[in-house]
Write an enzyme that holds these catalytic residues in place. Structure first.
Site, short mmCIF file in Angstrom:
data_model
loop_
_atom_site.label_atom_id
_atom_site.label_comp_id
_atom_site.label_asym_id
_atom_site.label_seq_id
_atom_site.Cartn_x
_atom_site.Cartn_y
_atom_site.Cartn_z
N LEU A 60 0.81 -1.22 0.00
CA LEU A 60 0.00 0.00 0.00
C LEU A 60 0.84 1.26 0.00
CD1 LEU A 60 -2.89 -0.87 2.49
CD2 LEU A 60 -2.99 -0.76 0.01
N GLY A 63 7.01 4.65 3.79
CA GLY A 63 7.49 5.92 4.29
C GLY A 63 8.92 5.78 4.78
N GLY A 66 8.48 2.88 7.71
CA GLY A 66 7.48 1.84 7.70
C GLY A 66 6.98 1.50 6.32
N ASP A 183 -1.80 14.85 13.86
CA ASP A 183 -1.61 14.88 12.41
C ASP A 183 -2.94 14.72 11.69
OD1 ASP A 183 -0.03 15.20 10.15
OD2 ASP A 183 0.27 13.05 9.89
#
Length: 501
Positions: A60, A63, A66, A183
């Site tokens: 998917l 980053g 991760g 966030d």
């Protein structure tokens, strides 16, 4: 021929989680080997399944620390889909790895505490396998909010009211449990297809509300443009999430990035004249939005509970301060990621290791200098901040090897301020992009940014004006050591590791 079940369709595909695998996507043939719980990757030979149960099937995204995959839980045939997060390092810095592990474990802990809410994904498992940390959580069938689509919707205002009435109880829920998300933005809000409810995701950088955070000890983490002013200075409050929610609404209403809606000269929002053609908002909604996005904490609404009372939305009973969680046999088992593989002893909801004492940076002076385009003072303040982050005296030389220890959040904050007030003409990110464009050729890079290739002791070449070449500032005056010329390469690698490029 019989009807092929969705699980069978998903099971003929699997994805290897070995970071070094050259061909991770495995497509099985008619032999149905994929149904075996001992399947191995056809490319590298690593076992595909996690815990003999979770099968990754598709990537998917990735980053700085991760990787995320959609997967199948073979023990749940009725609702098999899940999301698998893998802690993945692109840096050799021990300090950055320790911070990433702490944030990853914190996400697992907070999801285990907050996952009882129907609008927060449930944590299914958290474990270590083959020297990698994994988090498995509920898969939400929905899409993140798209500002371009929202801003053109013919019934925009009712959708904004629904968003507020849906998410404010969620914020009340997490704030009552001493968690601040930090966030909130359209990408971290999904609208569930089954019932249209809004789901709050990505608690990877959520932070427990502590006295230290209240007093300014929290690390600056969030998304530039959506962060409250106090968050830029390392202070987070429940009102900081409310500010981000209000800015998110502006983004959805106008379809424009928040940076373009704020008047930096007069230090105020100017968004009402940026509404798309044909869109109008009621005075009631305008009043609510202005109370959310007030830069001053004194003028901003302080709690989700107070705002829900104002707009007539549902509230949830607050939890008692002395309340303790009741035993739950279904609570996911939490492992601490710092133990050796052979010493993984399960504990229930074990807190992550405490962060080292953060360096507290007040960015007010840098922001003021940049806002007034006092480039030389801003350059000097940037150098001083870099020194403080590494616990050095002001105006000390920083060695290339120390760049890796600079906190990602602070680099992001510095770069955001430079880019914002220079109209993206200056900043670390611009410099690194120019370095990449120059194919990592340092002389070619220096020619682009207007620096001499050789080392100089007097920096008379510096131009503290907006007419200087793109990327000319911040200067390299802070770089020291015998390999000083490698600073552009190391800074670029650091920004890539922080996922800021």
């Amino acid at each position: 021929m019989g009807i092929v079940r969705p699980l069978a369709i998903l099971s003929i595909m699997s994805y290897c989680l070995n970071p070094d695998c050259g061909h991770p996507q495995n497509r099985e043939g008619s032999d149905r080997v994929s149904h075996s719980r001992a399947q191995v990757c056809r490319s590298c030979g690593q076992v595909i399944l996690l815990k003999q149960r979770y099968r990754p099937i598709r990537s998917l995204g990735q980053g700085g620390f991760g990787r995320t995959f959609i997967g199948v839980d073979l023990d749940l045939p009725k609702s098999p889909r899940c999301v698998i997060k893998q802690l993945f390092f692109q840096t050799t810095s021990a300090a950055l790895q320790a911070k990433a592990i702490a944030l990853f474990e914190q996400e697992a802990l907070q999801l285990s505490q907050l996952g009882s809410h129907p609008q927060i994904p449930t944590l299914a498992a958290y474990f270590k396998e083959r020297d990698q940390l994994y988090l498995v959580q509920e898969w939400v069938n929905g899409q993140p909010l798209n500002p371009s689509v929202w801003s053109q919707h013919p019934n925009l205002e009712p959708r904004i009211w629904q968003l507020l009435r849906d998410l404010l109880p969620v914020l009340q829920f997490i704030h009552d449990r001493n968690v601040i998300h930090r966030d909130i933005k359209p990408d971290n809000i999904l609208q569930r297809r089954s019932d249209g409810k809004f789901i709050l995701i990505d608690f990877g950088i959520a932070r427990t509300l502590t006295e230290t955070a209240m007093m300014g000890g929290a690390t600056v983490i969030g998304t530039p443009g959506f962060m409250a002013p106090e968050q830029m200075r390392g202070k987070v409050l429940p009102a900081s999430d409310l500010y981000s929610l209000g800015v998110t609404c502006l983004n959805l209403i106008t379809g424009l990035h928040p940076d373009t809606l704020f008047d930096v000269v007069n230090d105020r929002w100017q968004w009402r004249d940026r509404l798309p053609p044909g869109q109008t908002l009621s005075p009631a909604l305008i009043r609510i939005l202005n109370s959310l996005i007030a830069p001053s904490l004194r003028q901003r609404v302080q709690s989700a509970t107070a705002l829900l009372r104002d707009i007539g939305g549902p509230t949830v009973p607050p939890i008692r301060s002395d309340a303790t969680p009741s035993p739950d046999l279904n609570t996911p088992t939490i492992f601490t990621g710092t133990r050796a593989a052979e010493d993984l002893t399960p504990t229930t909801q074990t807190p992550p290791p405490a962060d080292p004492q953060p360096v507290r940076i007040d960015y007010t002076h840098l922001k003021t200098m940049l806002q007034k385009r006092r480039w030389e003072q801003a350059d000097a303040e940037t150098w001083a901040i870099l020194c403080r982050l590494l616990r050095k005296r002001d105006n000390a030389c920083l060695f290339v090897r120390e760049i890796a220890a600079l906190p990602c959040a602070d680099l992001q904050a510095i770069d955001f301020l430079w880019a914002k007030y220079s109209d993206r003409h200056f900043g670390f990110k611009i410099q690194s992009q120019l370095f990449i464009t120059a194919k990592a050729d340092y002389p070619a890079f220096c020619q682009q940014v207007g620096w001499p290739v050789h080392r100089v002791t007097r920096h008379t070449y510096l131009q503290f004006t907006h007419r200087a070449p793109q990327g000319h500032l911040p200067s390299r005056r802070w770089v020291g050591g015998t390999q000083w010329w490698k600073h552009a390469e190391q800074l670029t690698q650091k920004l890539q590791a922080c996922d800021l490029l």
